[in-house]
Design a protein around this motif. Structure first.
Motif, PDB file in Angstrom:
ATOM      1  N   ASP A  44       0.848  -1.191   0.000  1.00 38.06           N
ATOM      2  CA  ASP A  44       0.000   0.000   0.000  1.00 38.06           C
ATOM      3  C   ASP A  44       0.888   1.247   0.000  1.00 38.06           C
ATOM      4  OD1 ASP A  44      -1.742   2.113   0.510  1.00 38.06           O
ATOM      5  OD2 ASP A  44      -2.750   1.142   2.184  1.00 38.06           O
ATOM      6  N   SER A  45       0.946   1.937  -1.111  1.00 39.36           N
ATOM      7  CA  SER A  45       1.807   3.120  -1.235  1.00 39.36           C
ATOM      8  C   SER A  45       1.433   4.230  -0.275  1.00 39.36           C
ATOM      9  CB  SER A  45       1.754   3.661  -2.667  1.00 39.36           C
ATOM     10  OG  SER A  45       2.293   2.725  -3.554  1.00 39.36           O
ATOM     11  N   GLU A  46       0.179   4.282   0.138  1.00 37.06           N
ATOM     12  CA  GLU A  46      -0.276   5.327   1.059  1.00 37.06           C
ATOM     13  C   GLU A  46       0.201   5.092   2.492  1.00 37.06           C
ATOM     14  OE1 GLU A  46      -1.995   8.240   0.329  1.00 37.06           O
ATOM     15  OE2 GLU A  46      -1.396   7.598  -1.679  1.00 37.06           O
ATOM     16  N   LEU A  47       0.736   3.911   2.777  1.00 32.47           N
ATOM     17  CA  LEU A  47       1.218   3.601   4.120  1.00 32.47           C
ATOM     18  C   LEU A  47       2.297   4.583   4.563  1.00 32.47           C
ATOM     19  CD1 LEU A  47       0.980   1.597   6.502  1.00 32.47           C
ATOM     20  CD2 LEU A  47       2.842   0.301   5.431  1.00 32.47           C
ATOM     21  N   GLY A  48       2.981   5.167   3.606  1.00 30.54           N
ATOM     22  CA  GLY A  48       4.016   6.143   3.928  1.00 30.54           C
ATOM     23  C   GLY A  48       3.507   7.303   4.765  1.00 30.54           C
ATOM     24  N   ALA A  49       2.222   7.596   4.685  1.00 32.31           N
ATOM     25  CA  ALA A  49       1.653   8.673   5.503  1.00 32.31           C
ATOM     26  C   ALA A  49       1.699   8.324   6.993  1.00 32.31           C
ATOM     27  CB  ALA A  49       0.215   8.965   5.073  1.00 32.31           C
ATOM     28  N   LEU A  50       1.837   7.036   7.313  1.00 27.58           N
ATOM     29  CA  LEU A  50       1.881   6.597   8.705  1.00 27.58           C
ATOM     30  C   LEU A  50       3.307   6.323   9.187  1.00 27.58           C
ATOM     31  CD1 LEU A  50      -1.111   4.076   8.644  1.00 27.58           C
ATOM     32  CD2 LEU A  50      -1.150   6.518   9.198  1.00 27.58           C
ATOM     33  N   LEU A  51       4.277   6.557   8.322  1.00 28.94           N
ATOM     34  CA  LEU A  51       5.671   6.272   8.663  1.00 28.94           C
ATOM     35  C   LEU A  51       6.451   7.559   8.858  1.00 28.94           C
ATOM     36  CD1 LEU A  51       6.391   3.464   6.047  1.00 28.94           C
ATOM     37  CD2 LEU A  51       5.753   3.192   8.447  1.00 28.94           C
ATOM     38  N   PRO A  52       7.532   7.578   9.612  1.00 34.01           N
ATOM     39  CA  PRO A  52       8.007   6.495  10.442  1.00 34.01           C
ATOM     40  C   PRO A  52       7.134   6.332  11.676  1.00 34.01           C
ATOM     41  CG  PRO A  52       9.376   8.417  10.831  1.00 34.01           C
ATOM     42  CD  PRO A  52       8.383   8.782   9.737  1.00 34.01           C
ATOM     43  N   CYS A  53       7.329   5.233  12.372  1.00 33.13           N
ATOM     44  CA  CYS A  53       6.596   4.991  13.618  1.00 33.13           C
ATOM     45  C   CYS A  53       7.281   5.778  14.735  1.00 33.13           C
ATOM     46  CB  CYS A  53       6.610   3.505  13.961  1.00 33.13           C
ATOM     47  SG  CYS A  53       5.704   2.485  12.792  1.00 33.13           S
ATOM     48  N   ASN A  54       6.508   6.459  15.541  1.00 33.31           N
ATOM     49  CA  ASN A  54       7.090   7.291  16.586  1.00 33.31           C
ATOM     50  C   ASN A  54       7.226   6.570  17.912  1.00 33.31           C
ATOM     51  OD1 ASN A  54       7.457   9.596  15.032  1.00 33.31           O
ATOM     52  ND2 ASN A  54       5.386  10.317  15.409  1.00 33.31           N
ATOM     53  N   VAL A  55       8.362   6.847  18.535  1.00 31.98           N
ATOM     54  CA  VAL A  55       8.638   6.439  19.906  1.00 31.98           C
ATOM     55  C   VAL A  55       8.979   7.734  20.637  1.00 31.98           C
ATOM     56  CG1 VAL A  55      10.147   5.105  21.421  1.00 31.98           C
ATOM     57  CG2 VAL A  55       9.518   4.189  19.165  1.00 31.98           C
ATOM     58  N   VAL A  56       8.304   7.993  21.753  1.00 30.73           N
ATOM     59  CA  VAL A  56       8.575   9.226  22.483  1.00 30.73           C
ATOM     60  C   VAL A  56       9.201   8.909  23.835  1.00 30.73           C
ATOM     61  CG1 VAL A  56       6.795  10.575  21.322  1.00 30.73           C
ATOM     62  CG2 VAL A  56       6.227   9.397  23.419  1.00 30.73           C
ATOM     63  N   VAL A  57      10.102   9.780  24.243  1.00 25.71           N
ATOM     64  CA  VAL A  57      10.724   9.702  25.556  1.00 25.71           C
ATOM     65  C   VAL A  57      10.492  11.062  26.196  1.00 25.71           C
ATOM     66  CG1 VAL A  57      12.850   9.277  26.846  1.00 25.71           C
ATOM     67  CG2 VAL A  57      12.496   8.138  24.623  1.00 25.71           C
ATOM     68  N   TYR A  58       9.884  11.046  27.384  1.00 24.55           N
ATOM     69  CA  TYR A  58       9.594  12.328  28.023  1.00 24.55           C
ATOM     70  C   TYR A  58       9.622  12.230  29.543  1.00 24.55           C
ATOM     71  CZ  TYR A  58       4.784  10.515  28.462  1.00 24.55           C
ATOM     72  OH  TYR A  58       3.677   9.755  28.743  1.00 24.55           O
ATOM     73  N   GLU A  59       9.794  13.408  30.166  1.00 23.16           N
ATOM     74  CA  GLU A  59       9.748  13.497  31.617  1.00 23.16           C
ATOM     75  C   GLU A  59       8.305  13.331  32.054  1.00 23.16           C
ATOM     76  OE1 GLU A  59      13.208  16.504  33.068  1.00 23.16           O
ATOM     77  OE2 GLU A  59      11.477  17.432  32.115  1.00 23.16           O
ATOM     78  N   GLY A  60       8.071  12.300  32.844  1.00 19.74           N
ATOM     79  CA  GLY A  60       6.738  12.067  33.376  1.00 19.74           C
ATOM     80  C   GLY A  60       6.603  12.664  34.760  1.00 19.74           C
ATOM     81  N   ASP A  61       5.574  12.253  35.448  1.00 22.25           N
ATOM     82  CA  ASP A  61       5.321  12.746  36.799  1.00 22.25           C
ATOM     83  C   ASP A  61       6.237  12.075  37.815  1.00 22.25           C
ATOM     84  OD1 ASP A  61       3.250  14.326  35.821  1.00 22.25           O
ATOM     85  OD2 ASP A  61       1.768  12.733  36.095  1.00 22.25           O
ATOM     86  N   GLY A  62       6.579  12.804  38.858  1.00 17.65           N
ATOM     87  CA  GLY A  62       7.326  12.241  39.967  1.00 17.65           C
ATOM     88  C   GLY A  62       8.738  11.807  39.646  1.00 17.65           C
ATOM     89  N   GLY A  63       9.348  12.387  38.625  1.00 19.57           N
ATOM     90  CA  GLY A  63      10.726  12.065  38.304  1.00 19.57           C
ATOM     91  C   GLY A  63      10.910  10.866  37.394  1.00 19.57           C
ATOM     92  N   ALA A  64       9.846  10.260  36.963  1.00 16.48           N
ATOM     93  CA  ALA A  64       9.958   9.123  36.047  1.00 16.48           C
ATOM     94  C   ALA A  64      10.223   9.608  34.626  1.00 16.48           C
ATOM     95  CB  ALA A  64       8.678   8.297  36.080  1.00 16.48           C
ATOM     96  N   VAL A  65      10.853   8.762  33.855  1.00 14.37           N
ATOM     97  CA  VAL A  65      11.031   9.004  32.427  1.00 14.37           C
ATOM     98  C   VAL A  65      10.174   7.967  31.708  1.00 14.37           C
ATOM     99  CG1 VAL A  65      12.637   9.103  30.492  1.00 14.37           C
ATOM    100  CG2 VAL A  65      13.367   9.890  32.752  1.00 14.37           C
ATOM    101  N   VAL A  66       9.297   8.437  30.852  1.00 12.74           N
ATOM    102  CA  VAL A  66       8.359   7.576  30.139  1.00 12.74           C
ATOM    103  C   VAL A  66       8.879   7.326  28.729  1.00 12.74           C
ATOM    104  CG1 VAL A  66       5.992   7.353  29.279  1.00 12.74           C
ATOM    105  CG2 VAL A  66       6.421   8.489  31.485  1.00 12.74           C
ATOM    106  N   VAL A  67       8.799   6.072  28.309  1.00  4.87           N
ATOM    107  CA  VAL A  67       9.077   5.701  26.928  1.00  4.87           C
ATOM    108  C   VAL A  67       7.783   5.125  26.385  1.00  4.87           C
ATOM    109  CG1 VAL A  67      10.482   4.327  25.345  1.00  4.87           C
ATOM    110  CG2 VAL A  67      11.480   5.174  27.487  1.00  4.87           C
ATOM    111  N   SER A  68       7.279   5.713  25.320  1.00  7.29           N
ATOM    112  CA  SER A  68       5.987   5.323  24.752  1.00  7.29           C
ATOM    113  C   SER A  68       6.144   5.106  23.255  1.00  7.29           C
ATOM    114  CB  SER A  68       4.962   6.426  25.026  1.00  7.29           C
ATOM    115  OG  SER A  68       3.712   6.111  24.488  1.00  7.29           O
ATOM    116  N   ALA A  69       5.637   3.967  22.788  1.00  6.20           N
ATOM    117  CA  ALA A  69       5.729   3.639  21.363  1.00  6.20           C
ATOM    118  C   ALA A  69       4.332   3.483  20.792  1.00  6.20           C
ATOM    119  CB  ALA A  69       6.513   2.340  21.169  1.00  6.20           C
ATOM    120  N   VAL A  70       4.171   3.918  19.575  1.00  2.00           N
ATOM    121  CA  VAL A  70       2.896   3.752  18.898  1.00  2.00           C
ATOM    122  C   VAL A  70       2.585   2.261  18.796  1.00  2.00           C
ATOM    123  CG1 VAL A  70       3.879   3.737  16.560  1.00  2.00           C
ATOM    124  CG2 VAL A  70       1.520   4.446  16.906  1.00  2.00           C
ATOM    125  N   ASP A  71       1.327   1.898  18.961  1.00  2.00           N
ATOM    126  CA  ASP A  71       0.896   0.516  18.723  1.00  2.00           C
ATOM    127  C   ASP A  71       0.688   0.391  17.219  1.00  2.00           C
ATOM    128  OD1 ASP A  71      -0.463  -1.859  18.286  1.00  2.00           O
ATOM    129  OD2 ASP A  71      -1.702  -1.677  20.078  1.00  2.00           O
TER     130      ASP A  71
END
Length: 134
Positions: A70-97
């Motif tokens: 599916d050539s249109e799949l490129g609109a969904l790429l690349p897949c994102n993974v985010v790393v951010y400062e969460g609450d209480g000093g935690a670092v969150v790593v979140s990846a798209v399902d």
């Protein structure tokens, strides 16, 4: 609808970013983009923001397979993974399902690719967990 999978750890932010990138590489993902929202918001909006990085991850062989279907799949790429400062000093790593993401295409031929990417991202998160005390 859940559209991410995530973990949180107590560790130095930059160490978590480096570990995440290394784990992505172990799963054959390259990081095509690395967007530092804190720096961007400071420069463009003169706003202070928590540490927040968006990593645009791509597995070339899986991307190629999906784009052949599916050539249109490129609109969904690349897949994102985010790393951010969460609450209480935690670092969150979140990846798209990726299975949920490609599910919007309603193309059964892409389901196995979405599942494969999701499984690899889950292993990335497991590596991050194992690398730091929770």
């Amino acid at each position: 609808m859940d559209y991410t999978t995530q973990t949180s750890v107590r560790a130095d932010f930059d160490d978590v970013v480096e570990t995440t990138i290394g784990a992505l590489e172990d799963e054959e993902f390259g990081v095509l983009s690395d967007i530092d929202l804190r720096a961007t918001f400071a420069a463009k909006l003169d706003e202070d923001f928590r540490q927040y990085r968006i990593l645009g991850a791509c597995n070339p062989s899986l991307a190629h397979e999906g784009l052949e279907e599916d050539s249109e799949l490129g609109a969904l790429l690349p897949c994102n993974v985010v790393v951010y400062e969460g609450d209480g000093g935690a670092v969150v790593v979140s990846a798209v399902d990726a299975a949920a993401l490609v599910g919007i295409t309603d193309d059964p031929a892409l389901e196995s690719i979405g599942t494969e990417v999701r499984d690899r991202f889950e292993r990335v998160l497991a590596t991050v967990d194992e690398s730091f005390d929770r």
